[in-house]
Design a protein around this motif. Sequence first.
Motif, PDB file in Angstrom:
ATOM      1  N   GLN A   1     -16.527  18.779  45.590  1.00  0.00           N
ATOM      2  CA  GLN A   1     -16.248  18.857  44.231  1.00  0.00           C
ATOM      3  C   GLN A   1     -15.888  20.499  44.105  1.00  0.00           C
ATOM      4  O   GLN A   1     -16.019  21.378  44.933  1.00  0.00           O
ATOM      5  CB  GLN A   1     -17.816  18.915  43.484  1.00  0.00           C
ATOM      6  N   PHE A   2     -15.077  20.469  42.863  1.00  0.00           N
ATOM      7  CA  PHE A   2     -14.741  21.852  42.295  1.00  0.00           C
ATOM      8  C   PHE A   2     -14.594  21.833  41.003  1.00  0.00           C
ATOM      9  O   PHE A   2     -14.584  20.892  40.291  1.00  0.00           O
ATOM     10  CB  PHE A   2     -13.272  21.988  43.065  1.00  0.00           C
ATOM     11  N   THR A   3     -14.549  23.095  40.404  1.00  0.00           N
ATOM     12  CA  THR A   3     -14.370  23.210  38.943  1.00  0.00           C
ATOM     13  C   THR A   3     -13.192  24.228  38.632  1.00  0.00           C
ATOM     14  O   THR A   3     -12.585  24.826  39.463  1.00  0.00           O
ATOM     15  CB  THR A   3     -15.603  23.855  38.430  1.00  0.00           C
ATOM     16  N   PHE A   4     -12.882  24.075  37.591  1.00  0.00           N
ATOM     17  CA  PHE A   4     -11.764  25.270  36.896  1.00  0.00           C
ATOM     18  C   PHE A   4     -11.984  25.388  35.389  1.00  0.00           C
ATOM     19  O   PHE A   4     -12.765  24.648  34.757  1.00  0.00           O
ATOM     20  CB  PHE A   4     -10.320  24.590  37.040  1.00  0.00           C
ATOM     21  N   PRO A   5     -11.623  26.266  34.850  1.00  0.00           N
ATOM     22  CA  PRO A   5     -11.455  26.604  33.316  1.00  0.00           C
ATOM     23  C   PRO A   5     -11.341  25.233  32.639  1.00  0.00           C
ATOM     24  O   PRO A   5     -10.370  25.011  32.649  1.00  0.00           O
ATOM     25  CB  PRO A   5     -10.868  27.973  33.251  1.00  0.00           C
ATOM     26  N   GLY A   6     -12.340  25.184  31.862  1.00  0.00           N
ATOM     27  CA  GLY A   6     -12.280  23.784  30.885  1.00  0.00           C
ATOM     28  C   GLY A   6     -12.455  22.631  31.368  1.00  0.00           C
ATOM     29  O   GLY A   6     -12.315  21.557  30.777  1.00  0.00           O
ATOM     30  N   SER A   7     -12.826  22.447  32.814  1.00  0.00           N
ATOM     31  CA  SER A   7     -12.868  21.350  33.549  1.00  0.00           C
ATOM     32  C   SER A   7     -14.426  20.523  32.997  1.00  0.00           C
ATOM     33  O   SER A   7     -14.264  19.312  32.817  1.00  0.00           O
ATOM     34  CB  SER A   7     -13.343  21.539  34.934  1.00  0.00           C
ATOM     35  N   ASP A   8     -15.223  21.160  32.262  1.00  0.00           N
ATOM     36  CA  ASP A   8     -16.376  20.571  31.816  1.00  0.00           C
ATOM     37  C   ASP A   8     -15.951  19.986  30.442  1.00  0.00           C
ATOM     38  O   ASP A   8     -16.640  18.943  30.179  1.00  0.00           O
ATOM     39  CB  ASP A   8     -17.565  21.524  31.632  1.00  0.00           C
ATOM     40  N   TRP A   9     -15.131  20.329  29.823  1.00  0.00           N
ATOM     41  CA  TRP A   9     -14.819  19.817  28.771  1.00  0.00           C
ATOM     42  C   TRP A   9     -13.872  18.458  28.919  1.00  0.00           C
ATOM     43  O   TRP A   9     -14.037  17.407  28.314  1.00  0.00           O
ATOM     44  CB  TRP A   9     -13.541  20.604  27.907  1.00  0.00           C
ATOM     45  N   LEU A  10     -13.018  18.509  30.034  1.00  0.00           N
ATOM     46  CA  LEU A  10     -12.341  17.227  30.768  1.00  0.00           C
ATOM     47  C   LEU A  10     -13.448  16.397  30.875  1.00  0.00           C
ATOM     48  O   LEU A  10     -13.336  15.080  30.775  1.00  0.00           O
ATOM     49  CB  LEU A  10     -11.675  17.708  31.676  1.00  0.00           C
ATOM     50  N   VAL A  11     -14.765  16.759  31.646  1.00  0.00           N
ATOM     51  CA  VAL A  11     -15.414  15.782  32.008  1.00  0.00           C
ATOM     52  C   VAL A  11     -16.301  15.140  30.674  1.00  0.00           C
ATOM     53  O   VAL A  11     -16.504  14.100  30.806  1.00  0.00           O
ATOM     54  CB  VAL A  11     -16.482  16.410  32.914  1.00  0.00           C
ATOM     55  N   LEU A  12     -16.613  16.023  29.816  1.00  0.00           N
ATOM     56  CA  LEU A  12     -17.092  15.549  28.645  1.00  0.00           C
ATOM     57  C   LEU A  12     -16.233  14.389  27.808  1.00  0.00           C
ATOM     58  O   LEU A  12     -16.639  13.185  27.581  1.00  0.00           O
ATOM     59  CB  LEU A  12     -17.423  16.410  27.575  1.00  0.00           C
ATOM     60  N   VAL A  13     -15.201  14.413  27.777  1.00  0.00           N
ATOM     61  CA  VAL A  13     -14.087  13.681  27.229  1.00  0.00           C
ATOM     62  C   VAL A  13     -13.955  12.272  28.095  1.00  0.00           C
ATOM     63  O   VAL A  13     -14.167  11.260  27.367  1.00  0.00           O
ATOM     64  CB  VAL A  13     -12.615  14.369  27.081  1.00  0.00           C
ATOM     65  N   LEU A  14     -13.735  12.242  29.321  1.00  0.00           N
ATOM     66  CA  LEU A  14     -13.814  11.235  30.227  1.00  0.00           C
ATOM     67  C   LEU A  14     -15.124  10.462  29.984  1.00  0.00           C
ATOM     68  O   LEU A  14     -15.029   9.129  30.142  1.00  0.00           O
ATOM     69  CB  LEU A  14     -13.291  11.587  31.734  1.00  0.00           C
ATOM     70  N   ALA A  15     -16.110  11.213  30.077  1.00  0.00           N
ATOM     71  CA  ALA A  15     -17.341  10.542  30.098  1.00  0.00           C
ATOM     72  C   ALA A  15     -17.636   9.792  28.787  1.00  0.00           C
ATOM     73  O   ALA A  15     -18.121   8.777  28.848  1.00  0.00           O
ATOM     74  CB  ALA A  15     -18.489  11.503  30.321  1.00  0.00           C
ATOM     75  N   THR A  16     -17.303  10.396  27.609  1.00  0.00           N
ATOM     76  CA  THR A  16     -17.545   9.748  26.341  1.00  0.00           C
ATOM     77  C   THR A  16     -16.555   8.345  26.483  1.00  0.00           C
ATOM     78  O   THR A  16     -16.967   7.458  25.868  1.00  0.00           O
ATOM     79  CB  THR A  16     -16.984  10.618  25.514  1.00  0.00           C
ATOM     80  N   VAL A  17     -15.247   8.532  26.656  1.00  0.00           N
ATOM     81  CA  VAL A  17     -14.392   7.260  26.859  1.00  0.00           C
ATOM     82  C   VAL A  17     -14.926   6.301  27.560  1.00  0.00           C
ATOM     83  O   VAL A  17     -15.309   5.059  27.394  1.00  0.00           O
ATOM     84  CB  VAL A  17     -13.035   7.671  27.296  1.00  0.00           C
ATOM     85  N   LEU A  18     -15.424   6.512  28.891  1.00  0.00           N
ATOM     86  CA  LEU A  18     -16.211   5.676  29.983  1.00  0.00           C
ATOM     87  C   LEU A  18     -17.502   5.074  29.381  1.00  0.00           C
ATOM     88  O   LEU A  18     -17.527   3.926  29.338  1.00  0.00           O
ATOM     89  CB  LEU A  18     -16.526   6.563  31.181  1.00  0.00           C
TER      90      LEU A  18
END
Length: 759
Positions: free
Chosen positions: A140-157
């Motif tokens: 696993q890895f992260t980058f600036p703003g990755s947590d926002w991407l996870v939130l958006v993808l998780a919401t759609v999912l």
Amino acid sequence: MDRMGKDISKDHTVKDHSQMDHSQMDHSQMDHSQMDHSQMDHSQMDHSQMDHSQMDHSQMDHSQMDHSQMDHSQMNHSQVDHAQMNHMQMSAHDHSHHEMSGMDHSMHMGNFKQKFWLSLVLSIPIIFLSPMMGVDLPFQFTFPGSDWLVLVLATVLFFYGGAPFLSGAKTELKQKSPAMMTLVAMGISVAYFYSLYAFVANHFLSGDHVMDFFWELATLIVIMLLGHWIEMNAVMNAGNAVQQLAALLPKEVIRKNAQGKEERVPLDQVVEGDYLIVRSGDKVPTDGKIIEGETTIDESAVTGESKRVTKKSGQSVIGGSVNGNGSIVIEVTGTGESGYLAKVMELVRSAQADKSKLEALSDKVAKWLFYVALIAGVGAFLIWLFISDVPTAFDRMVTVFVIACPHALGLAIPLVVARSTSIAAKNGLLLRNRRALENAHEIDALIVDKTGTLTQGTFAVTDVLSLGTLSKNEVLAYVAGLEKTANHPIAEGILTKAAAEGVSPKAATDIQSEAGIGLSGVINQETWKIVNQKGLTQLDLTVPEDKIKHFKEQGNTISYLVHQGEIAGIIALGDQVKPEASEFIRALKEMQITPVMATGDNQEAAEAVADYLGIKEVHAALLPEDKEQLVKSFVAQGKRVAMVGDGINDAPSLARATIGIAIGAGTDVAIDSADVILTNSNPKDVLHFLSLAKQTRRKMIQNLWWGAGYNIIAIPLAAGILAPWGILLNPAVGAILMSLSTIIVAINAMTLSINKKDE
């Protein structure tokens, strides 16, 4: 579609839409203006190819219909013409038995495969970018703003991939029967909304870091979707017995008008009291009474009677049966819902609706797990709230809810079903209902139809014997010559045998019939006779018992060829017992399963076959409703009943039985009413099925223990039962346990097999 078919189709109280495949139906000419879809079960309808662009929905009542998961984008009804189907009265009927089953709505509608793959694509970034229960994995890895991407993808999912479970949970709760869908919905909802809270807390509120469950949300949805997809692909698509019933009738009929002239009209224009002409070989279009002519009728498809029945003026005929050699005129006595086939169809629907209430093994486990998790979670919250603070209490409750929905539970049953279905197919078994594998253990009685199941299903010559100087073919030639002008089932069987053997009937003259005895005629200037046992006694002739013992045991009709005061030959006709039937019945008894014969054939023929096979309990001359009541009586006694049959008259009882098993060579109606199909039409395959079912259930139970059993330890630990001793379930340990249980479930399912003798 004819009137019977039309009236059968319009009454949706007797139609199980849960099994209908609309993928090629043309609704472009259908009038839906008065259709009430409010309670229709579309849970297993395949709309993937349906085109609604031409449908008039302007007056349809969709107020209570959940279309949230329906994918109409590729819907196409253009291949089947329903222009003659009358659905106008559908709204007046009760569809309560056909509400969504709780599995889900979209899973069975063609977009389920797409839903899984898109959810997988959405999940991959979440798996790489978010920790597993607070633990960062090596990849696993992260980058600036990755947590926002996870939130958006998780919401759609959550709203896209999780929709089937949320919809299914809504239905289960509405029916006050929480099961698998409710458990999954609880798990993904808690995981998503708590993770949403964690995201807000970690980004906009001060305080300690709050662990999220986005990783668990993603993997749980994907694995559950995969499990249901595997299960659906494993079991063949079900058909519609009601549609097959309608197909038995012709679309057009020949009617005599008031002037006595013939006119060809659609069957839906026929009313009671009309006169219809039914010529040789035609299907009888409606129930009726013969007013002109005499013929033989093949009623085997609807009554199970293998021998053609002679019908004369004043006698009744059944719609769906096949006319023999004679031409008759009938007065219509029953059409639409008053006809015989419509009544059979009502029995099928009623039985299927009742049996659909049976609860799947996995649903039972999920139901208890749901209640355990709910009580444990709420209990943990209240206790921790009393001894600690709100955040701690809330954290314990959420952990319990997430832990309670193990990933392995979603694969526990589907993987076993996929494996057992594959093995079954290799052994001549097609599984239409995966619950058959769960319900086939500890069968108490097996009710078996005679005609077509234990016997070949055709009234024909079973053997020809010569007792004199004639050869077998010569005996057949003489008998066929005498019977050539006769019009009864025995004559038809003999002439069919002669044609099949390439034997030319002898030329016979001066043929005279003696009622109740036989007939005589002149061949080559000599008198020859065909007589039954009564005629043989009158002629003071006897035949060695060993010559006819076998025929008597099987209930055959025996005719004797007599010439110059001596028996020249013997010809036996009947429905021949299948060679494997004796061993089949013997094996059932060894398994402590009681064989019961239930047949539409006459008492004498039924008892003869039953005695030959060693079946003690015999029920003969049964109508479809009688067979269904027989099965119902066994079920009412708390017995688990399997039913084996092949005809339309077996359809209601096949649907009613704990397990319905259809002979593959039988009618489509019987096949569509059954849970299992024997593709080789060999009753011994029933034994293979019972063996496979027993081992399949064993694997299912093992997998359910692995998939959910760890909760016996995990849930109390997650709730903090050992907290006074400093022991709390580490989220990482919980994740490892879930992963291990999933792997074990998969390996265990693949080890399923049946005995070599069954392969």
